[in-house]
Every structure is written in C-alpha cells, then in structure tokens.
Scaffold this active site. Structure first.
Site, PDB file in Angstrom:
ATOM      1  N   TYR A 120       1.058  -1.459   0.025  1.00 34.34           N
ATOM      2  CA  TYR A 120      -0.085   0.397  -0.057  1.00 34.34           C
ATOM      3  C   TYR A 120       1.498   1.320   0.490  1.00 34.34           C
ATOM      4  O   TYR A 120       2.046   1.327   0.765  1.00 34.34           O
ATOM      5  CB  TYR A 120      -0.984   0.556   1.243  1.00 34.34           C
ATOM      6  CG  TYR A 120      -1.817  -1.336   1.181  1.00 34.34           C
ATOM      7  CD1 TYR A 120      -2.833  -1.471   0.537  1.00 34.34           C
ATOM      8  CD2 TYR A 120      -1.562  -1.835   2.215  1.00 34.34           C
ATOM      9  CE1 TYR A 120      -3.559  -1.931   1.174  1.00 34.34           C
ATOM     10  CE2 TYR A 120      -2.133  -3.384   2.494  1.00 34.34           C
ATOM     11  CZ  TYR A 120      -3.099  -3.446   1.733  1.00 34.34           C
ATOM     12  OH  TYR A 120      -3.896  -4.971   1.558  1.00 34.34           O
TER      13      TYR A 120
ATOM     14  N   ARG B 199       2.231   2.872   4.285  1.00 34.77           N
ATOM     15  CA  ARG B 199       2.710   1.201   4.980  1.00 34.77           C
ATOM     16  C   ARG B 199       3.373   0.935   4.936  1.00 34.77           C
ATOM     17  O   ARG B 199       3.238   0.294   3.233  1.00 34.77           O
ATOM     18  CB  ARG B 199       1.262   0.809   6.089  1.00 34.77           C
ATOM     19  CG  ARG B 199       0.010   0.674   4.504  1.00 34.77           C
ATOM     20  CD  ARG B 199      -1.280   1.463   5.231  1.00 34.77           C
ATOM     21  NE  ARG B 199      -1.690   0.061   4.602  1.00 34.77           N
ATOM     22  CZ  ARG B 199      -2.596   1.059   4.154  1.00 34.77           C
ATOM     23  NH1 ARG B 199      -2.742   1.986   3.823  1.00 34.77           N
ATOM     24  NH2 ARG B 199      -4.057   0.318   3.652  1.00 34.77           N
TER      25      ARG B 199
ATOM     26  N   CYS C 206       0.898 -21.728  14.469  1.00 32.99           N
ATOM     27  CA  CYS C 206       0.405 -22.470  14.181  1.00 32.99           C
ATOM     28  C   CYS C 206       0.112 -23.287  13.241  1.00 32.99           C
ATOM     29  O   CYS C 206       0.604 -22.432  12.047  1.00 32.99           O
ATOM     30  CB  CYS C 206      -0.379 -20.448  13.727  1.00 32.99           C
ATOM     31  SG  CYS C 206      -0.562 -19.798  15.601  1.00 32.99           S
TER      32      CYS C 206
ATOM     33  N   CYS D 116      -0.800 -20.799   9.869  1.00 34.76           N
ATOM     34  CA  CYS D 116      -0.829 -20.364   9.351  1.00 34.76           C
ATOM     35  C   CYS D 116      -0.054 -19.698   7.762  1.00 34.76           C
ATOM     36  O   CYS D 116       0.376 -20.901   7.100  1.00 34.76           O
ATOM     37  CB  CYS D 116       1.356 -19.829  10.318  1.00 34.76           C
ATOM     38  SG  CYS D 116       2.066 -18.692   9.619  1.00 34.76           S
TER      39      CYS D 116
ATOM     40  N   ARG E 196       2.457 -18.152   7.173  1.00 36.41           N
ATOM     41  CA  ARG E 196       4.123 -17.552   6.520  1.00 36.41           C
ATOM     42  C   ARG E 196       4.618 -18.859   7.211  1.00 36.41           C
ATOM     43  O   ARG E 196       5.454 -18.983   7.348  1.00 36.41           O
ATOM     44  CB  ARG E 196       4.669 -16.159   7.302  1.00 36.41           C
ATOM     45  CG  ARG E 196       3.413 -15.358   6.684  1.00 36.41           C
ATOM     46  CD  ARG E 196       4.294 -14.207   6.976  1.00 36.41           C
ATOM     47  NE  ARG E 196       3.671 -12.880   6.869  1.00 36.41           N
ATOM     48  CZ  ARG E 196       3.207 -12.350   7.226  1.00 36.41           C
ATOM     49  NH1 ARG E 196       3.494 -12.172   8.749  1.00 36.41           N
ATOM     50  NH2 ARG E 196       2.327 -11.229   7.333  1.00 36.41           N
TER      51      ARG E 196
ATOM     52  N   ASP F   9      -6.512 -18.017   4.186  1.00 40.48           N
ATOM     53  CA  ASP F   9      -5.540 -17.749   3.397  1.00 40.48           C
ATOM     54  C   ASP F   9      -5.134 -19.160   1.829  1.00 40.48           C
ATOM     55  O   ASP F   9      -5.404 -19.882   2.332  1.00 40.48           O
ATOM     56  CB  ASP F   9      -4.381 -17.517   3.209  1.00 40.48           C
ATOM     57  CG  ASP F   9      -3.943 -15.800   3.040  1.00 40.48           C
ATOM     58  OD1 ASP F   9      -5.002 -15.321   2.946  1.00 40.48           O
ATOM     59  OD2 ASP F   9      -3.665 -15.325   4.563  1.00 40.48           O
TER      60      ASP F   9
ATOM     61  N   ASP G 109      -8.126 -11.105   1.872  1.00 43.21           N
ATOM     62  CA  ASP G 109      -6.576 -10.864   1.020  1.00 43.21           C
ATOM     63  C   ASP G 109      -6.043 -11.468   0.104  1.00 43.21           C
ATOM     64  O   ASP G 109      -6.095 -12.475  -0.070  1.00 43.21           O
ATOM     65  CB  ASP G 109      -5.437 -11.627   2.587  1.00 43.21           C
ATOM     66  CG  ASP G 109      -4.013  -9.994   2.712  1.00 43.21           C
ATOM     67  OD1 ASP G 109      -4.216  -9.316   1.396  1.00 43.21           O
ATOM     68  OD2 ASP G 109      -3.785 -10.866   3.681  1.00 43.21           O
TER      69      ASP G 109
ATOM     70  N   LYS H 211      -6.200  -6.167   1.379  1.00 37.70           N
ATOM     71  CA  LYS H 211      -7.218  -7.497   1.708  1.00 37.70           C
ATOM     72  C   LYS H 211      -8.574  -5.938   0.953  1.00 37.70           C
ATOM     73  O   LYS H 211      -8.491  -4.836   0.694  1.00 37.70           O
ATOM     74  CB  LYS H 211      -7.375  -6.601   3.556  1.00 37.70           C
ATOM     75  CG  LYS H 211      -6.365  -7.078   4.155  1.00 37.70           C
ATOM     76  CD  LYS H 211      -5.765  -6.869   5.085  1.00 37.70           C
ATOM     77  CE  LYS H 211      -4.467  -6.753   5.989  1.00 37.70           C
ATOM     78  NZ  LYS H 211      -3.671  -6.133   5.394  1.00 37.70           N
TER      79      LYS H 211
HETATM   80  S1  SF4 Z   1       3.258 -15.938  12.347  1.00 36.42           S
HETATM   81 FE1  SF4 Z   1       2.015 -17.849  12.141  1.00 36.42          FE
HETATM   82  S2  SF4 Z   1       2.567 -19.178  13.198  1.00 36.42           S
HETATM   83 FE2  SF4 Z   1       3.557 -17.044  14.506  1.00 36.42          FE
HETATM   84  S3  SF4 Z   1       2.014 -16.721  15.471  1.00 36.42           S
HETATM   85 FE3  SF4 Z   1       1.502 -15.868  13.930  1.00 36.42          FE
HETATM   86  S4  SF4 Z   1       0.136 -17.403  13.141  1.00 36.42           S
HETATM   87 FE4  SF4 Z   1       1.366 -18.375  14.606  1.00 36.42          FE
END
Ligand code: SF4
Length: 439
Positions: A124, A127, A140, A143, A145, A304, A341, A348
């Site tokens: 953007y 930012r 997670c 996640c 990433r 995602d 996203d 977004k």
């Molecule tokens: S970057 Fe990914 S693994 Fe780390 S806290 Fe955030 S969602 Fe969880």
C-alpha cells in the site's frame, strides 16, 4: 485451570525425567525451552496414543511443517475430547496439511514479490510490513507464512533489519510501519527497544503497529520489562490473534490488561477456520469477550490459499453468514471487517452482506438486520465539493503542513476524480488490444 497446569507439568516431568519448579511455568523463556516438538510428548501429556499408522503420517507432516507448542497452550486442550478441541486443532498437525490443492500457493499474498529490500513488503502507498523475526512461540497450523516460520536460515540479522530501517527512512510516504514476523515479541526486550527507537526517530512515521500472538499462546511474555519498553512509545498499536473464546483464559486476560494499562490500543485479527470457529455463535462470543477485555475486533480473515491449509478453509458464504449475525445484533465496535486478502498481492478486500437494495437519483432503498426495508431521501440542494487536490482554493479548510503531500489517486478513486481524464481501468494483455496490434 490450576489442575490442568499441574497435570501438564507432571507429565512433562515424566518425559524429561526430572522435576520442574512450579513458578517456572510462568516464565516465558521456560515455556519456550520446554516447547513440545514431538508426537510422543503430546501423547504423554494428553494420556493417549495414536495408532502406529497415524503416527507415521503425523511424523511425515511435522518433518515438512514443524510442530512447536508451548506447554501453556497445550494445557488448554481438553484431553477427554481432544479431537474436537479448537486449541488442539490450531496447534497439532493434521496429515491433511500434506494434501496439495490445485489453488495452493507458496506465497499467496505475494509478500516477496512486493519486497523492495529483504524483510520489507511495500504494497500500500503509505505503509509497510516489516518482517523482524521468523520465530514464533508456537507454530499455528493455519499460519499463512508456514513457508518461513521456524526456518533458521532466514532469521533476519541486524544488518537486514538495518536495511529495512534505511528503506523506511528513505521513503517519506511511509507513515505506518507494521512489525510482524514470526512474532516480534520473541525478540529480546533490548532488540525490541532498539527497533522501536530507530523507527520512532523517523519523522514521517506516524504510527508503529506490532502483530503478535503471544497474549494467546504465551501470555507470560508480557512481562514488566517488556511493558517498560513499550510504554516509551506513544504511537504504538498492537494487534493480536484470538480465534476462539476458549483462548481468553485468566493468564491471557492478565496479559491484555497489562498492555491496556500501559496505554496501548489493542486490536484483534481472527482467521475463519473450519471446525474451529465457523459458527455465528462462537464468533459472537469471541467478539464479546474481546471487547470486554478492551480489544477491538479488527479483521476476520478468510483463510488464505497457503500450502497445506485447504482443510481449514470455509466457503465465503459462511463468513457472510457470520457477519449477517453480528451487524445489528451486537454493538458496532464489536464487529470486525471480514476480508479476503487477495491472492497475488491485491491486498485486503472487504466482504459483507448487501444492505443497499436499490437507488434512484433521489433515494436509496436499504434493508436492516431484521429485514425491514427502508428509504433514505437525498438532499435536494446538495452540490458536492469538486476536489482537484488544490486545498488552497477550497472552502473546506484542510490546513496541510508544508511537508504534507497527498499521493496521486489510483484505481477506482482515480476513476471517480472529476479532474482526472481516465475513464476506464483496462487489464494488461487485453485480447482485443492484441488483435488490433496484429492487424
Ligand atoms: S506467524 Fe504464524 S505461526 Fe507465528 S504466531 Fe502468527 S500465525 Fe502463528
């Protein structure tokens, strides 16, 4: 809660073959040191066993996408019903992560493609996203990433961080810097202080944001020492990531309270996850608990298209149904914006139910959350101000400082401008243009 902590601690002791001091449980570094990385330790703690064939699959999964769970987060799992537990599903691998869906992408948000220097995503105009760590207290399973988190080969060093800071310094249009990762709070207090200080010294940066999951998965990281550092910066915002009401435990709420008492505004970004929170009632309870703890629900993300996430994804209709059950049914400030996203780096895009049914030049027809259809009458004498971005000749008295500049409009905003000559947005490589060129 005390009971489950004691049980998790006792079973951890068995696996380590030594006794652990009770107070250490509340020490964040102890939690990191004792993070659970093997299927056997999870079996021991939950007092269960996976069949051998399943264990093999699980092993294969964590050799591709590593597992790391804080003892604290695992202690929230209900061992009697772990298969349906929303905590378990967010932290424990599922062999479905190895399924490759046709639409899976390694970098769905094109963060690397929009990166002018390593660690910075500048998408953007005003930012940037600054990846300052790729370590998290917990990995997670959902996640976005996944490709980066936990990869020790791509931990940003001080030189890389300095290059990111130099880029921000040299780019005057950047007024908002979002520190992300991994989790920025996995850096030491002094590293965080150094980073914040360097960024806060840049005149054109008005806002610094930190995205973190530690209040959810490692609340003991919010120490007095960290608060002492954060308190020094008065343009700081923090966004956290709660997905389920079960995550708002007393320890987690205590961490939020410390941040709030330090004067830091808090927001929350949730991800819509199949069989975890894809329910209007769970979402309503979550947003109510968040605002009761002074955390503003900010975004609800559609999951995602990252590799290995298809089993977490819902259809978009579920998200709209949830938004329909919130708007009008609870306080406006408790309602997050539901977004997709856009894959490929489109940013977004907000998605919501339709409330505008029709319009004429004198009226709009609307419907409310109860299904009441109503009208809103336009004023008969409204003549809108025509903006040509020359505020000196305008009667609206926007008093810009000499250094303040407005970047030129782009996209739909550009088409709407009365002083702009563009009348269309044309996709690249339009087939009919190519035909004309060929002729
Ligand atoms: S970057 Fe990914 S693994 Fe780390 S806290 Fe955030 S969602 Fe969880």
């Amino acid at each position: 809660m005390l009971q489950t902590i004691k049980m998790t601690k006792a079973r951890l002791e068995e696996t380590k073959g030594k006794s652990l001091v009770y107070d250490d449980w509340f020490d964040w570094q102890w939690q990191i040191k004792h993070s659970i990385r093997s299927i056997e330790t999870v079996e021991k703690i939950l007092n269960m066993q996976f069949p051998e064939s399943e264990k093999k699959e699980l092993q294969k999964t964590i050799s591709k996408f590593p597992m790391s769970i804080t003892p604290y987060y695992l202690s929230l799992v209900d061992p009697e019903n772990y298969k349906n537990d929303p905590i378990f599903k967010q932290c424990f691998p599922d062999p479905k992560e190895l399924n490759h869906a046709v639409c899976d992408l390694v970098d769905p948000l094109h963060e690397e493609g929009d990166s002018p220097v390593p660690g910075i995503t500048h998408r953007y105009p005003d930012r940037v996203l600054f990846h300052v760590s790729n370590i998290c207290s917990m990995y997670c399973r959902h996640c976005t990433r996944k490709r980066k988190v936990g990869d020790v080969d791509s931990i940003p060093d001080k030189e890389q961080l300095q290059r990111g800071i130099n880029y921000i310094k040299a780019t005057p249009e950047v007024r908002d810097v979002l520190l992300s990762g991994g989790d920025p709070f996995l850096l030491s207090d002094s590293q965080i202080d150094w980073l914040l200080d360097e960024i806060a010294k840049i005149d054109h940066v008005e806002v610094i944001r930190i995205g973190t999951r530690v209040p959810v998965v490692l609340p003991f990281r919010i120490t007095e020492g960290l608060i002492h550092v954060l308190k020094k910066y008065d343009n700081l915002w923090i966004n956290t990531h709660y997905n389920h009401p079960k995550e708002l435990t007393s320890s987690s709420r205590a961490a939020l309270k410390k941040l709030i008492q330090a004067g830091i505004p808090l927001g929350n970004q949730s991800v819509l996850l199949r069989d975890i929170n894809d329910c209007p009632m769970i979402m309503k309870k979550l947003v109510h608990q968040l605002v009761a703890n002074r955390v503003r629900p900010y975004y609800l993300y559609q999951c995602d298209l990252s590799e290995g996430l298809e089993h977490f994804r819902t259809d978009v209709g579920k998200g709209i149904e949830i938004m329909e059950s919130l708007r009008g049914h609870t306080s406006g400030f408790a309602i997050p914006t539901y977004v997709i996203d856009a894959p490929g780096g489109g940013g977004k895009i907000p998605i919501m139910p339709n409330y505008l049914i029709s319009s004429s030049s004198s009226k709009v027809i609307l419907r409310n959350y109860e299904g009441v259809i109503t009208t809103y009458q336009m004023p008969s004498d409204y003549s809108p101000t025509t903006c040509d971005r020359n505020c000196e000749n305008c009667n609206l008295q926007l008093e810009l400082e000499p250094h303040e500049t407005e970047s030129a409009p782009i996209g739909i905003a550009k088409l709407l401008c009365q002083y702009e000559e563009s009348i269309t947005l044309v996709p690249q490589n339009l087939e009919r243009d190519e035909r004309i060129m060929e002729e």
